[in-house]
Design a protein around this motif. Structure first.
Motif, PDB file in Angstrom:
ATOM      1  N   ASP A   4       0.878  -1.170   0.000  1.00 32.56           N
ATOM      2  CA  ASP A   4       0.000   0.000   0.000  1.00 32.56           C
ATOM      3  C   ASP A   4       0.916   1.220   0.000  1.00 32.56           C
ATOM      4  O   ASP A   4       1.435   1.618   1.035  1.00 32.56           O
ATOM      5  CB  ASP A   4      -0.903  -0.021   1.229  1.00 32.56           C
ATOM      6  CG  ASP A   4      -1.799   1.194   1.351  1.00 32.56           C
ATOM      7  OD1 ASP A   4      -1.483   2.250   0.756  1.00 32.56           O
ATOM      8  OD2 ASP A   4      -2.816   1.100   2.057  1.00 32.56           O
ATOM      9  N   SER A   5       1.128   1.789  -1.172  1.00 35.18           N
ATOM     10  CA  SER A   5       2.076   2.904  -1.300  1.00 35.18           C
ATOM     11  C   SER A   5       1.552   4.182  -0.675  1.00 35.18           C
ATOM     12  O   SER A   5       2.330   5.067  -0.322  1.00 35.18           O
ATOM     13  CB  SER A   5       2.421   3.139  -2.769  1.00 35.18           C
ATOM     14  OG  SER A   5       1.256   3.386  -3.525  1.00 35.18           O
ATOM     15  N   SER A   6       0.268   4.302  -0.478  1.00 36.61           N
ATOM     16  CA  SER A   6      -0.309   5.479   0.159  1.00 36.61           C
ATOM     17  C   SER A   6       0.025   5.534   1.646  1.00 36.61           C
ATOM     18  O   SER A   6       0.275   6.603   2.201  1.00 36.61           O
ATOM     19  CB  SER A   6      -1.826   5.482  -0.037  1.00 36.61           C
ATOM     20  OG  SER A   6      -2.423   6.557   0.631  1.00 36.61           O
ATOM     21  N   ASN A   7       0.012   4.370   2.292  1.00 34.91           N
ATOM     22  CA  ASN A   7       0.275   4.279   3.734  1.00 34.91           C
ATOM     23  C   ASN A   7       1.634   3.666   4.047  1.00 34.91           C
ATOM     24  O   ASN A   7       1.978   3.505   5.215  1.00 34.91           O
ATOM     25  CB  ASN A   7      -0.822   3.456   4.413  1.00 34.91           C
ATOM     26  CG  ASN A   7      -2.150   4.148   4.371  1.00 34.91           C
ATOM     27  OD1 ASN A   7      -2.337   5.189   4.973  1.00 34.91           O
ATOM     28  ND2 ASN A   7      -3.100   3.593   3.616  1.00 34.91           N
ATOM     29  N   ASP A   8       2.372   3.259   3.027  1.00 34.47           N
ATOM     30  CA  ASP A   8       3.661   2.588   3.165  1.00 34.47           C
ATOM     31  C   ASP A   8       3.550   1.378   4.103  1.00 34.47           C
ATOM     32  O   ASP A   8       4.320   1.217   5.054  1.00 34.47           O
ATOM     33  CB  ASP A   8       4.754   3.552   3.637  1.00 34.47           C
ATOM     34  CG  ASP A   8       6.143   2.995   3.368  1.00 34.47           C
ATOM     35  OD1 ASP A   8       6.281   2.161   2.450  1.00 34.47           O
ATOM     36  OD2 ASP A   8       7.085   3.386   4.084  1.00 34.47           O
ATOM     37  N   LYS A   9       2.570   0.526   3.812  1.00 33.67           N
ATOM     38  CA  LYS A   9       2.335  -0.699   4.574  1.00 33.67           C
ATOM     39  C   LYS A   9       2.341  -1.883   3.623  1.00 33.67           C
ATOM     40  O   LYS A   9       2.115  -1.746   2.421  1.00 33.67           O
ATOM     41  CB  LYS A   9       0.976  -0.660   5.292  1.00 33.67           C
ATOM     42  CG  LYS A   9       0.785   0.502   6.239  1.00 33.67           C
ATOM     43  CD  LYS A   9       1.588   0.342   7.498  1.00 33.67           C
ATOM     44  CE  LYS A   9       1.289   1.516   8.441  1.00 33.67           C
ATOM     45  NZ  LYS A   9       1.947   1.367   9.713  1.00 33.67           N
ATOM     46  N   ILE A  10       2.576  -3.058   4.173  1.00 31.14           N
ATOM     47  CA  ILE A  10       2.468  -4.311   3.445  1.00 31.14           C
ATOM     48  C   ILE A  10       1.202  -5.004   3.942  1.00 31.14           C
ATOM     49  O   ILE A  10       0.932  -5.034   5.140  1.00 31.14           O
ATOM     50  CB  ILE A  10       3.691  -5.218   3.709  1.00 31.14           C
ATOM     51  CG1 ILE A  10       4.977  -4.526   3.283  1.00 31.14           C
ATOM     52  CG2 ILE A  10       3.522  -6.569   3.022  1.00 31.14           C
ATOM     53  CD1 ILE A  10       5.065  -4.225   1.808  1.00 31.14           C
ATOM     54  N   VAL A  11       0.419  -5.549   3.011  1.00 26.64           N
ATOM     55  CA  VAL A  11      -0.788  -6.289   3.384  1.00 26.64           C
ATOM     56  C   VAL A  11      -0.644  -7.714   2.874  1.00 26.64           C
ATOM     57  O   VAL A  11      -0.378  -7.931   1.690  1.00 26.64           O
ATOM     58  CB  VAL A  11      -2.059  -5.628   2.812  1.00 26.64           C
ATOM     59  CG1 VAL A  11      -3.302  -6.390   3.253  1.00 26.64           C
ATOM     60  CG2 VAL A  11      -2.153  -4.160   3.224  1.00 26.64           C
ATOM     61  N   ALA A  12      -0.769  -8.676   3.782  1.00 27.06           N
ATOM     62  CA  ALA A  12      -0.745 -10.093   3.429  1.00 27.06           C
ATOM     63  C   ALA A  12      -2.188 -10.579   3.343  1.00 27.06           C
ATOM     64  O   ALA A  12      -2.975 -10.355   4.265  1.00 27.06           O
ATOM     65  CB  ALA A  12       0.020 -10.900   4.469  1.00 27.06           C
ATOM     66  N   ILE A  13      -2.523 -11.192   2.219  1.00 27.36           N
ATOM     67  CA  ILE A  13      -3.882 -11.675   1.981  1.00 27.36           C
ATOM     68  C   ILE A  13      -3.795 -13.178   1.741  1.00 27.36           C
ATOM     69  O   ILE A  13      -2.994 -13.634   0.919  1.00 27.36           O
ATOM     70  CB  ILE A  13      -4.516 -10.975   0.760  1.00 27.36           C
ATOM     71  CG1 ILE A  13      -4.590  -9.459   0.989  1.00 27.36           C
ATOM     72  CG2 ILE A  13      -5.919 -11.508   0.492  1.00 27.36           C
ATOM     73  CD1 ILE A  13      -3.618  -8.697   0.203  1.00 27.36           C
ATOM     74  N   TYR A  14      -4.633 -13.951   2.425  1.00 30.23           N
ATOM     75  CA  TYR A  14      -4.492 -15.405   2.336  1.00 30.23           C
ATOM     76  C   TYR A  14      -5.767 -16.128   2.736  1.00 30.23           C
ATOM     77  O   TYR A  14      -6.679 -15.547   3.340  1.00 30.23           O
ATOM     78  CB  TYR A  14      -3.340 -15.885   3.220  1.00 30.23           C
ATOM     79  CG  TYR A  14      -3.455 -15.442   4.661  1.00 30.23           C
ATOM     80  CD1 TYR A  14      -4.005 -16.276   5.624  1.00 30.23           C
ATOM     81  CD2 TYR A  14      -3.029 -14.176   5.057  1.00 30.23           C
ATOM     82  CE1 TYR A  14      -4.119 -15.873   6.942  1.00 30.23           C
ATOM     83  CE2 TYR A  14      -3.143 -13.758   6.365  1.00 30.23           C
ATOM     84  CZ  TYR A  14      -3.688 -14.607   7.314  1.00 30.23           C
ATOM     85  OH  TYR A  14      -3.810 -14.186   8.615  1.00 30.23           O
ATOM     86  N   GLN A  15      -5.800 -17.413   2.391  1.00 26.75           N
ATOM     87  CA  GLN A  15      -6.854 -18.317   2.816  1.00 26.75           C
ATOM     88  C   GLN A  15      -6.380 -18.908   4.136  1.00 26.75           C
ATOM     89  O   GLN A  15      -5.343 -19.577   4.171  1.00 26.75           O
ATOM     90  CB  GLN A  15      -7.052 -19.398   1.755  1.00 26.75           C
ATOM     91  CG  GLN A  15      -8.117 -20.411   2.082  1.00 26.75           C
ATOM     92  CD  GLN A  15      -8.114 -21.539   1.064  1.00 26.75           C
ATOM     93  OE1 GLN A  15      -7.078 -22.124   0.785  1.00 26.75           O
ATOM     94  NE2 GLN A  15      -9.273 -21.844   0.525  1.00 26.75           N
ATOM     95  N   ASP A  16      -7.105 -18.668   5.217  1.00 25.00           N
ATOM     96  CA  ASP A  16      -6.673 -19.092   6.546  1.00 25.00           C
ATOM     97  C   ASP A  16      -7.126 -20.524   6.819  1.00 25.00           C
ATOM     98  O   ASP A  16      -8.256 -20.760   7.250  1.00 25.00           O
ATOM     99  CB  ASP A  16      -7.231 -18.134   7.590  1.00 25.00           C
ATOM    100  CG  ASP A  16      -6.677 -18.375   8.982  1.00 25.00           C
ATOM    101  OD1 ASP A  16      -5.992 -19.399   9.190  1.00 25.00           O
ATOM    102  OD2 ASP A  16      -6.916 -17.533   9.865  1.00 25.00           O
ATOM    103  N   GLY A  17      -6.226 -21.487   6.576  1.00 22.20           N
ATOM    104  CA  GLY A  17      -6.524 -22.898   6.779  1.00 22.20           C
ATOM    105  C   GLY A  17      -6.862 -23.238   8.221  1.00 22.20           C
ATOM    106  O   GLY A  17      -7.575 -24.198   8.477  1.00 22.20           O
TER     107      GLY A  17
END
Length: 160
Positions: free
Chosen positions: A6-19
């Motif tokens: 997220d270049s606007s907030n300078d954050k990394i977002v991890a998106i996943y299927q939570d087994g």
């Protein structure tokens, strides 16, 4: 798992299927500092089994856009946008973008086209003889104005 910056907030977002949580679609925000990362709390964006997850950052709306197959809704292609705030992310209402025939999208990929200001998703369409299909989505609230009478070609009536 998909990682999005997220270049606007300078954050990394991890998106996943939570087994470990009934395969729910889940996201978590990470903050990088030097050589370490701290994570916020997990946030569920889909309570049913979310498969074929693909995500990207749409800079025109400053949101993380997530496409996925919603197993609780015939595996239709679904998209949801998330807004990062601090160390958390909140999501709008998901909407279905692919529900032809039997539904079922497979092997989805997506990206953001900054010139056209569109989120583009490509997928194998199980409801259309497994043909490769693409869709370009313009987010609500977007200010894109590049369509004119001279550059409008038309709408395809078949999958290409």
């Amino acid at each position: 798992m998909q990682l999005v910056h997220d270049s606007s907030n300078d954050k990394i977002v991890a998106i996943y299927q939570d087994g470990g949580n009934s395969n729910q679609g889940t996201a978590v925000v990470g903050t990088v500092s030097g050589t370490s990362i701290s994570l916020g709390s997990e946030v569920v964006f889909e309570t049913d089994n979310a498969t074929y997850i693909s995500a990207h950052f749409a800079s025109n709306i400053n949101k993380v856009v997530i496409g996925y197959a919603d197993a609780g809704n015939s595996s239709y292609g679904t998209v949801v946008a998330g807004t990062v705030s601090g160390t958390s992310i909140s999501f709008g209402t998901p909407f279905v973008y692919a529900n032809t025939g039997s539904g079922q999208i497979f092997y989805q990929g997506g990206t953001y086209d900054s010139n056209a200001e569109r989120s583009v998703f490509v997928y194998q369409d199980g409801g259309n003889s497994d043909r490769g299909t693409a869709v370009a989505l313009l987010a609500a609230g977007s200010t894109s104005t590049n369509l004119t009478a001279s550059n409008y070609i038309g709408v395809a009536d078949a999958a290409y």
